[in-house]
Design a protein around this motif. Sequence first.
Motif, PDB file in Angstrom:
ATOM      1  N   SER A   1       0.841  -1.199   0.000  1.00 25.08           N
ATOM      2  CA  SER A   1       0.000   0.000   0.000  1.00 25.08           C
ATOM      3  C   SER A   1       0.874   1.245   0.000  1.00 25.08           C
ATOM      4  O   SER A   1       1.836   1.337   0.773  1.00 25.08           O
ATOM      5  CB  SER A   1      -0.916   0.011   1.220  1.00 25.08           C
ATOM      6  OG  SER A   1      -1.724  -1.155   1.252  1.00 25.08           O
ATOM      7  N   ALA A   2       0.534   2.184  -0.885  1.00 22.27           N
ATOM      8  CA  ALA A   2       1.277   3.452  -0.903  1.00 22.27           C
ATOM      9  C   ALA A   2       0.958   4.250   0.353  1.00 22.27           C
ATOM     10  O   ALA A   2      -0.201   4.321   0.775  1.00 22.27           O
ATOM     11  CB  ALA A   2       0.907   4.256  -2.134  1.00 22.27           C
ATOM     12  N   PRO A   3       1.950   4.869   1.014  1.00 23.92           N
ATOM     13  CA  PRO A   3       1.672   5.676   2.199  1.00 23.92           C
ATOM     14  C   PRO A   3       0.853   6.905   1.848  1.00 23.92           C
ATOM     15  O   PRO A   3       0.840   7.370   0.704  1.00 23.92           O
ATOM     16  CB  PRO A   3       3.075   6.060   2.695  1.00 23.92           C
ATOM     17  CG  PRO A   3       3.946   5.955   1.487  1.00 23.92           C
ATOM     18  CD  PRO A   3       3.374   4.857   0.658  1.00 23.92           C
ATOM     19  N   ALA A   4       0.115   7.432   2.836  1.00 26.02           N
ATOM     20  CA  ALA A   4      -0.703   8.628   2.606  1.00 26.02           C
ATOM     21  C   ALA A   4       0.191   9.805   2.215  1.00 26.02           C
ATOM     22  O   ALA A   4       1.300   9.961   2.748  1.00 26.02           O
ATOM     23  CB  ALA A   4      -1.488   8.974   3.864  1.00 26.02           C
ATOM     24  N   PRO A   5      -0.247  10.621   1.245  1.00 22.33           N
ATOM     25  CA  PRO A   5       0.569  11.769   0.845  1.00 22.33           C
ATOM     26  C   PRO A   5       0.642  12.823   1.961  1.00 22.33           C
ATOM     27  O   PRO A   5      -0.221  12.878   2.846  1.00 22.33           O
ATOM     28  CB  PRO A   5      -0.166  12.300  -0.379  1.00 22.33           C
ATOM     29  CG  PRO A   5      -1.582  11.862  -0.199  1.00 22.33           C
ATOM     30  CD  PRO A   5      -1.502  10.535   0.483  1.00 22.33           C
ATOM     31  N   VAL A   6       1.695  13.608   1.897  1.00 23.32           N
ATOM     32  CA  VAL A   6       1.876  14.710   2.855  1.00 23.32           C
ATOM     33  C   VAL A   6       1.526  16.016   2.139  1.00 23.32           C
ATOM     34  O   VAL A   6       2.130  16.353   1.112  1.00 23.32           O
ATOM     35  CB  VAL A   6       3.330  14.744   3.377  1.00 23.32           C
ATOM     36  CG1 VAL A   6       3.524  15.933   4.314  1.00 23.32           C
ATOM     37  CG2 VAL A   6       3.664  13.445   4.076  1.00 23.32           C
ATOM     38  N   ALA A   7       0.526  16.744   2.681  1.00 22.86           N
ATOM     39  CA  ALA A   7       0.045  17.972   2.037  1.00 22.86           C
ATOM     40  C   ALA A   7       0.841  19.197   2.504  1.00 22.86           C
ATOM     41  O   ALA A   7       1.143  19.346   3.690  1.00 22.86           O
ATOM     42  CB  ALA A   7      -1.436  18.175   2.326  1.00 22.86           C
ATOM     43  N   ASN A   8       1.185  20.047   1.559  1.00 25.30           N
ATOM     44  CA  ASN A   8       1.856  21.323   1.869  1.00 25.30           C
ATOM     45  C   ASN A   8       1.737  22.225   0.648  1.00 25.30           C
ATOM     46  O   ASN A   8       1.476  21.742  -0.461  1.00 25.30           O
ATOM     47  CB  ASN A   8       3.320  21.090   2.223  1.00 25.30           C
ATOM     48  CG  ASN A   8       3.850  22.171   3.146  1.00 25.30           C
ATOM     49  OD1 ASN A   8       3.213  23.217   3.331  1.00 25.30           O
ATOM     50  ND2 ASN A   8       5.003  21.924   3.735  1.00 25.30           N
ATOM     51  N   PHE A   9       1.895  23.528   0.844  1.00 26.09           N
ATOM     52  CA  PHE A   9       1.827  24.452  -0.283  1.00 26.09           C
ATOM     53  C   PHE A   9       2.510  25.764   0.075  1.00 26.09           C
ATOM     54  O   PHE A   9       2.794  26.071   1.239  1.00 26.09           O
ATOM     55  CB  PHE A   9       0.362  24.714  -0.678  1.00 26.09           C
ATOM     56  CG  PHE A   9      -0.454  25.434   0.362  1.00 26.09           C
ATOM     57  CD1 PHE A   9      -0.520  26.831   0.385  1.00 26.09           C
ATOM     58  CD2 PHE A   9      -1.171  24.728   1.323  1.00 26.09           C
ATOM     59  CE1 PHE A   9      -1.281  27.492   1.333  1.00 26.09           C
ATOM     60  CE2 PHE A   9      -1.928  25.381   2.282  1.00 26.09           C
ATOM     61  CZ  PHE A   9      -1.990  26.773   2.290  1.00 26.09           C
ATOM     62  N   THR A  10       2.754  26.551  -0.972  1.00 24.60           N
ATOM     63  CA  THR A  10       3.247  27.929  -0.829  1.00 24.60           C
ATOM     64  C   THR A  10       2.297  28.850  -1.582  1.00 24.60           C
ATOM     65  O   THR A  10       1.482  28.397  -2.400  1.00 24.60           O
ATOM     66  CB  THR A  10       4.669  28.062  -1.395  1.00 24.60           C
ATOM     67  OG1 THR A  10       4.659  27.743  -2.788  1.00 24.60           O
ATOM     68  CG2 THR A  10       5.648  27.151  -0.664  1.00 24.60           C
ATOM     69  N   SER A  11       2.405  30.118  -1.297  1.00 23.44           N
ATOM     70  CA  SER A  11       1.526  31.085  -1.974  1.00 23.44           C
ATOM     71  C   SER A  11       2.281  32.375  -2.244  1.00 23.44           C
ATOM     72  O   SER A  11       3.249  32.712  -1.564  1.00 23.44           O
ATOM     73  CB  SER A  11       0.284  31.378  -1.122  1.00 23.44           C
ATOM     74  OG  SER A  11       0.651  31.964   0.133  1.00 23.44           O
ATOM     75  N   ALA A  12       1.812  33.088  -3.263  1.00 26.37           N
ATOM     76  CA  ALA A  12       2.360  34.401  -3.614  1.00 26.37           C
ATOM     77  C   ALA A  12       1.189  35.339  -3.873  1.00 26.37           C
ATOM     78  O   ALA A  12       0.257  34.994  -4.614  1.00 26.37           O
ATOM     79  CB  ALA A  12       3.255  34.297  -4.842  1.00 26.37           C
ATOM     80  N   THR A  13       1.210  36.501  -3.243  1.00 29.79           N
ATOM     81  CA  THR A  13       0.085  37.443  -3.338  1.00 29.79           C
ATOM     82  C   THR A  13       0.445  38.649  -4.188  1.00 29.79           C
ATOM     83  O   THR A  13       1.595  39.078  -4.260  1.00 29.79           O
ATOM     84  CB  THR A  13      -0.331  37.921  -1.937  1.00 29.79           C
ATOM     85  OG1 THR A  13       0.779  38.584  -1.330  1.00 29.79           O
ATOM     86  CG2 THR A  13      -0.768  36.761  -1.072  1.00 29.79           C
ATOM     87  N   SER A  14      -0.579  39.173  -4.853  1.00 35.28           N
ATOM     88  CA  SER A  14      -0.480  40.432  -5.606  1.00 35.28           C
ATOM     89  C   SER A  14      -1.794  41.155  -5.422  1.00 35.28           C
ATOM     90  O   SER A  14      -2.775  40.893  -6.111  1.00 35.28           O
ATOM     91  CB  SER A  14      -0.208  40.160  -7.087  1.00 35.28           C
ATOM     92  OG  SER A  14      -0.186  41.371  -7.819  1.00 35.28           O
ATOM     93  N   GLY A  15      -1.825  42.030  -4.420  1.00 36.26           N
ATOM     94  CA  GLY A  15      -3.084  42.662  -4.044  1.00 36.26           C
ATOM     95  C   GLY A  15      -3.985  41.618  -3.425  1.00 36.26           C
ATOM     96  O   GLY A  15      -3.598  40.905  -2.489  1.00 36.26           O
TER      97      GLY A  15
END
Length: 249
Positions: free
Chosen positions: A192-206
Amino acid sequence: MCAAFLARRIAGLVNSFTLLVTLVLVAVRAFAGQATLAWDPSTDPAVTGYSVHYGLASRSYTTKLDVGNRTTYTVPNLQEGKTYYYAVSARDAAGNQSAFSNEANSTVPYAVPSANFRASTTSGLAPLVVGFSSAITGTVSIYSWNFGDGTTSNLQNPTHSYAAGGPYSVSLTVSGPGGSKTVSKANYITASAPAPVANFTSATSGLSVSFSSTSSGTITGYSWNFGNGAASGFQNPSYTYATAGTYSK
């Protein structure tokens, strides 16, 4: 394997016992681990039974078997690949033994090996390490494993690591002087594949924000919640907030 042999008169038993008949060992058929002998019966009324003699050297018989009144006998527990020499003798009621008949020989063939195997575990999270143990009968010189993920082994009892999730079919082929045998087990290992690990980045413009997933693992879908009731199923979505504020993402 069959062989016909010339007749030989048996005479000269101790205590002047003489068989005035011909006793002939006419055939030997060898199979894996055994050989079947056949001989012409004696018509002399003094004969009450027969003995089979055999060994690994000509005229040197290390084993004697009382076979009663039978004129065929299957000798058991012979070593595969060995050549045995056989002869038959007759006896009277007093136990007096005749001379040997003519001699026959045969080489005992190897049996086709049988194969089976088991695994230390058949399911778990990837990377899944599995130890395989072979269960073999017969003479085997080559082991050939196929683990179902494109990898193989020639060890008798290998250990293999399944790096990715999925069902895997496993097979083992064993080969020896008697032939080859393959045993296969479909979908025998489930990693069984292990559960994925969630993460993200963001960039704002206004009020516009670009989101980038930095998640790891095996991912089949994305579900974003922008904190104001809006959502997205894209991997790297962009979203413009209508009003300024603090939002949990």
